[in-house]
Design a protein around this motif. Structure first.
Motif, PDB file in Angstrom:
ATOM      1  N   LEU A 149       0.830  -1.214   0.000  1.00  0.00           N
ATOM      2  CA  LEU A 149       0.000   0.000   0.000  1.00  0.00           C
ATOM      3  C   LEU A 149       0.861   1.260   0.000  1.00  0.00           C
ATOM      4  O   LEU A 149       0.544   2.236  -0.681  1.00  0.00           O
ATOM      5  N   VAL A 150       1.976   1.203   0.765  1.00  0.00           N
ATOM      6  CA  VAL A 150       2.883   2.363   0.806  1.00  0.00           C
ATOM      7  C   VAL A 150       3.476   2.598  -0.587  1.00  0.00           C
ATOM      8  O   VAL A 150       3.519   3.727  -1.088  1.00  0.00           O
ATOM      9  N   LYS A 169      -1.463   5.823  -6.529  1.00  0.00           N
ATOM     10  CA  LYS A 169      -2.567   4.955  -6.948  1.00  0.00           C
ATOM     11  C   LYS A 169      -3.754   5.028  -6.001  1.00  0.00           C
ATOM     12  O   LYS A 169      -4.848   4.572  -6.346  1.00  0.00           O
ATOM     13  N   GLN A 170      -3.530   5.582  -4.805  1.00  0.00           N
ATOM     14  CA  GLN A 170      -4.644   5.715  -3.865  1.00  0.00           C
ATOM     15  C   GLN A 170      -5.502   6.934  -4.199  1.00  0.00           C
ATOM     16  O   GLN A 170      -6.618   7.065  -3.704  1.00  0.00           O
ATOM     17  N   ALA A 171      -4.963   7.812  -5.015  1.00  0.00           N
ATOM     18  CA  ALA A 171      -5.711   9.032  -5.374  1.00  0.00           C
ATOM     19  C   ALA A 171      -6.835   8.693  -6.352  1.00  0.00           C
ATOM     20  O   ALA A 171      -6.861   7.604  -6.928  1.00  0.00           O
ATOM     21  N   PRO A 177      -4.640  14.579 -11.227  1.00  0.00           N
ATOM     22  CA  PRO A 177      -3.605  14.833 -12.239  1.00  0.00           C
ATOM     23  C   PRO A 177      -2.244  14.236 -11.903  1.00  0.00           C
ATOM     24  O   PRO A 177      -1.509  13.836 -12.802  1.00  0.00           O
ATOM     25  N   ILE A 178      -1.928  14.142 -10.596  1.00  0.00           N
ATOM     26  CA  ILE A 178      -0.622  13.548 -10.231  1.00  0.00           C
ATOM     27  C   ILE A 178      -0.633  12.053 -10.565  1.00  0.00           C
ATOM     28  O   ILE A 178       0.305  11.520 -11.155  1.00  0.00           O
ATOM     29  N   ARG A 179      -1.739  11.393 -10.215  1.00  0.00           N
ATOM     30  CA  ARG A 179      -1.867   9.971 -10.532  1.00  0.00           C
ATOM     31  C   ARG A 179      -1.793   9.746 -12.046  1.00  0.00           C
ATOM     32  O   ARG A 179      -1.090   8.855 -12.524  1.00  0.00           O
TER      33      ARG A 179
END
Lengths: 309, 199
Positions: free
Chosen positions: B50-51, B58-60, B65-67
């Motif tokens: 997960l980290v 990927k959690q976003a 936009p960053i993902r």
């Protein structure tokens, strides 16, 4: 000199060793051959694999949708088809032109003609194809994308290319050539260390059963199981050897004493994968990347100096 | 010096992302009990995965936009997947068999085929993915498309029954004693010309 400054100097020395462009010529010609062979291998199934729903195997749209879900900025064949539609070009024509352009860019790269544009076109078209056919892709596609990505960013053209003969361009910055070679070298260290580590975590690589399963699994079963059975005592040794060679690659490939042995072992492993499992494209791209990264003798200040530090 | 600093910064970011991708892959294998490591490691591996996924954004949300930027870069550089080919163990082989039912009561068996060996390798990759849980939402659509590709060559077929399953090859010692591979059905679909129903 402060410790931080000294560390930064060492980092820069590692990242920017002066290099000739011989390695780049190997990567350029090798990837040209790879792209050309890739296009020729898929020639008879090109439309069947990448056509839209109802015309091909599964329809390109599913692959496009998966890529677009990851990010709408990832290029796919649908971009090209949409562009073709805007000038009244059919999907079949766009696919045919894409194939022809991919083959041509491979041939241009092989010869070193218009090296930079050819590298960019090859990378872009291959990426579109690999993303649209993402469900049909395998390891060779990722490595091709990576190698073309680095090639496109490297300081082309090299001295062995037609470009250099036709247009007398000045010699490229040796430190920049060294930087891009370092990138390729470090990337390969990641590839083998992670691949080796993952294999070491599986019981089947220690007793030879994974090699057995790899070699009898269709469509990789080019060698008859009856022949493999005759070498049953060799399989565990080979399995363990593969794990150890891969996991120790990031160390042994840098040391002068072990470099040649490790390089030969890795090249032999990929040649065997190509010949015994029919993974010709995968074998070729890995051999090209290894030869470009570590196969060409180092000039003064190259990776050869690293182990003496 | 400035340009060298820019190159060095790119190098750092590039290999930081590659490290995150590779570690996410390794931790995922450990968390799924696919490795020889004790099951006590699974919980920690899941957290570590997960980290690593968080580092790749990927959690976003999907529209973040960053993902999207990171995903685009990883795909462009061909490093969106890890490098654990045939590891920790060789995956099962999968097979899709199609039963073709004709109007006159005839039944024929057909398998998927392509012209070249290069395409056959890709077809094999597709079947591997069909078995994966994450492709479950598109499984029926994919099998339907595959069945339809066969249907086009047999337009007088009334119904197609598709059976997907794993092929379990014999171990070497079993092979020496004459044991052959076995087929384990996993799921099946019926498709008729007008509609299709999941079994």
């Amino acid at each position: 000199m402060t410790p931080l400054r000294s560390w930064w100097t060492r980092v820069l020395k590692f990242l920017f060793p002066p290099e000739t462009d011989t390695w780049l010529a190997v990567l350029r010609a090798g990837m040209g051959l790879q792209v050309a062979v890739y296009a020729l291998f898929l020639r008879s199934d090109w439309h069947y694999l990448f056509a839209s729903s109802g015309k091909g195997l599964i329809g390109r749209e599913i692959g496009d949708a998966i890529a677009s879900f990851e990010s709408p900025l990832i290029p796919t064949l649908s971009w090209l088809v949409a562009l073709g539609r805007s000038i009244n070009m059919s999907e079949e024509a766009v696919l045919s032109i894409s194939w022809a352009c991919l083959l041509s860019s491979g041939c241009f790269l092989l010869l070193g003609l218009f090296s930079r544009p050819a590298a960019i076109i090859a990378w872009f078209l291959h990426l579109c194809v690999a993303e649209s056919g993402g469900l049909l892709a395998y390891g060779a596609d990722n490595f091709m994308t990576t190698a073309l990505f680095y090639l496109m960013l490297s300081p082309l053209p090299d001295r062995y290319s037609f470009d250099r003969w036709v247009v007398q361009t000045k010699q490229k910055n040796p430190q920049l050539l060294g930087f891009w070679r370092r990138v390729l070298q470090v990337h390969l260290c990641f590839v083998y260390f992670i691949g080796g580590l993952a294999k070491c975590l599986g019981s089947g690589w220690w007793n030879g059963s994974n090699l057995w399963h790899s070699l009898i699994r269709p469509p990789f079963n080019l060698v008859s199981p009856d022949i493999l059975v005759r070498f049953k005592y060799a399989l565990p040794v080979l399995g363990i050897s593969i794990c150890l060679i891969e996991v120790s690659y990031p160390i042994c490939i840098w040391l002068k004493k072990t470099r040649l042995v490790w390089l030969i072992c890795i090249l032999a492993m990929h040649a065997a994968i190509g010949l015994m499992m029919g993974l010709y494209l995968f074998a070729l791209v890995m051999i090209v990347m290894n030869l470009a990264a570590f196969g060409i003798s180092y000039t003064n200040g190259g990776a050869g100096d690293f182990n003496e530090q | 010096m400035v340009s060298k600093a820019i190159y060095a910064a790119w190098f750092g970011i590039h290999f930081f992302l590659l490290t995150a991708v590779c570690l996410a892959g390794i931790f995922s294998l450990i968390a799924e009990s696919s490795t020889i490591l004790p099951s006590a490691c699974e919980k920690s591996a899941r957290e570590a995965e997960l980290v690593a996924s968080w580092l790749l954004a990927k959690q976003a949300g999907a529209s973040n936009p960053i993902r999207q930027g990171i995903a685009t870069y990883l795909h462009a550089a061909g490093m969106q997947a890890g490098y654990s080919f045939f590891a920790p163990n060789v995956p099962s082989q999968y097979r899709l068999t199609l039963e073709l039912f004709y109007d006159d009561g005839r039944v024929e068996y057909e398998s998927l085929h392509v012209r070249s060996r290069a395409a056959a390798l890709r077809l094999d990759s597709l079947l591997d993915r069909l078995a994966e849980e994450r492709y479950e939402p598109v499984r029926e659509v994919l099998v339907k498309s595959l069945a339809f590709s066969v249907w086009r060559e047999h337009p007088d077929v009334k119904k197609i029954h598709a059976t997907f399953g794993s092929v379990n090859p014999p171990e070497m010692s079993e092979f020496e004693h004459g044991k052959a591979e076995t087929f384990q059905p996993m799921f099946g679909f019926d498709f008729s010309l007008r509609d299709e129903e999941k079994q």
